[in-house]
Design an enzyme around this catalytic site. Structure first.
Site, PDB file in Angstrom:
ATOM      1  N   SER A 189       0.831  -1.201   0.000  1.00 32.99           N
ATOM      2  CA  SER A 189       0.000   0.000   0.000  1.00 32.99           C
ATOM      3  C   SER A 189       0.872   1.260   0.000  1.00 32.99           C
ATOM      4  CB  SER A 189      -0.968  -0.048   1.184  1.00 32.99           C
ATOM      5  OG  SER A 189      -1.982   0.920   1.063  1.00 32.99           O
ATOM      6  N   ASP A 233      -9.810  -5.696  -3.983  1.00 28.34           N
ATOM      7  CA  ASP A 233      -9.323  -4.676  -3.050  1.00 28.34           C
ATOM      8  C   ASP A 233     -10.354  -3.562  -2.937  1.00 28.34           C
ATOM      9  OD1 ASP A 233      -7.852  -2.437  -1.913  1.00 28.34           O
ATOM     10  OD2 ASP A 233      -6.008  -3.502  -2.425  1.00 28.34           O
ATOM     11  N   HIS A 262      -7.381  -6.039   0.392  1.00 29.40           N
ATOM     12  CA  HIS A 262      -6.207  -5.221   0.711  1.00 29.40           C
ATOM     13  C   HIS A 262      -5.510  -5.670   1.998  1.00 29.40           C
ATOM     14  CE1 HIS A 262      -3.920  -1.580  -0.159  1.00 29.40           C
ATOM     15  NE2 HIS A 262      -3.992  -1.216   1.112  1.00 29.40           N
TER      16      HIS A 262
END
EC number: 3.1.2.12
Length: 279
Positions: free
Chosen positions: A150, A226, A258
């Site tokens: 991320s 996600d 995610h």
């Protein structure tokens, strides 16, 4: 630069040692905590290094305990370093939202108030912490790779494309791929870097991919389910890689979100990828 540190904890893991350490950072002006997994091979000499940069709200601990890296790092004989994501503590600027301030350093060196005095995570991750660990642990400075998840994937890609001579391998899990065009990026860049759009571009992996790319192969894994796809903008990076004919692999993983369950699922692939390139 001081190279002193203190040991917070050390635990046996898959025949190696998972350590947590603390030191006084000159870059951030605060104490900083980091973790290193040393595989069993480190008892016999220097081992390759994989830097793992974490995402929003994380400390050094999240990936250390949830990413499942130790088993594969032990098997492939590679050390894994988990830095924190920001300076912390009293006197360090913060924000009420989760995506700005402490836990959200975005791997940049802030130039704007109130962030500039402490939020120098680019310098911390690329200069200060490397000097400390290479002078104190059995790590091979000539065999470094970098990855992240991320916000950390954003950091890994931008750092690797900026210092390709230093990082011989790079990968990312669900990176924030085009931050200058995302609410995960515009807000933080405006706060930390102000109106300096040239600085924004230097910290945007899609723009860096278009302009310079990476001299080796790149591995990206992105969960197709996600919940943050609109903020991550993986399609922008995928298009930039295709336009550049960047060597590498961009995988959309069906059904994955995610979370660290996603990261765990492909950690073995990523550590193998780095180990093969770091030798």
């Amino acid at each position: 630069m001081t190279l002193a540190y203190e040991t917070v904890s050390e635990n046996r893991s898959f025949g190696g040692i998972q350590g947590v350490y603390r030191h006084q950072s000159q870059a951030t002006g605060t104490p900083m905590t980091f973790a290193i997994y040393l595989p069993p091979d480190a008892r016999h000499g220097k081992v390759p290094v994989l830097w793992y940069l974490s995402g929003l709200t994380c400390t050094h601990e999240n990936a250390m305990t949830k990413a499942g890296a130790q088993e594969w790092a032990a098997e492939y004989g590679i050390a894994v370093i988990f830095p924190d994501t920001s300076p912390r503590g009293e006197g360090v600027a913060n924000d009420e939202t989760y995506d700005l301030g402490q836990g959200a350093g975005f791997y940049v060196d802030a130039t704007e108030a109130p962030w500039a005095p402490h939020f120098r995570m680019w310098h911390y991750v690329t200069h200060e912490l490397p000097e400390l660990v290479f002078n104190n642990f059995p790590l091979d400075r000539e065999a470094q790779g970098i990855t992240g998840h991320s916000m950390g994937g954003h950091g890994a890609l931008t750092i690797a494309m900026t210092f390709p001579e230093r990082y011989r391998s790079v990968s990312a899990f669900a990176p924030i791929a085009h931050p200058s065009e995302s609410d995960w990026g515009r807000k933080q860049f405006a706060a930390y870097l102000g109106d300096d759009k040239a600085a924004w571009k230097r910290h945007d992996s899609t723009i860096l991919m278009r302009e310079k790319g990476y001299p080796g192969e790149v591995l990206i894994d992105q969960g197709a389910s996600d919940q943050f796809l609109d903020l991550l903008k993986p399609e922008a990076l995928a298009h930039a890689m295709a336009e550049r004919r960047q060597p590498g692999t961009f995988r959309m993983q069906q059904g994955y979100d995610h979370s660290y369950f996603f990261v765990q699922s492909f950690m073995a692939d990523h550590i193998r990828w780095h180990a093969e390139r770091l030798g």
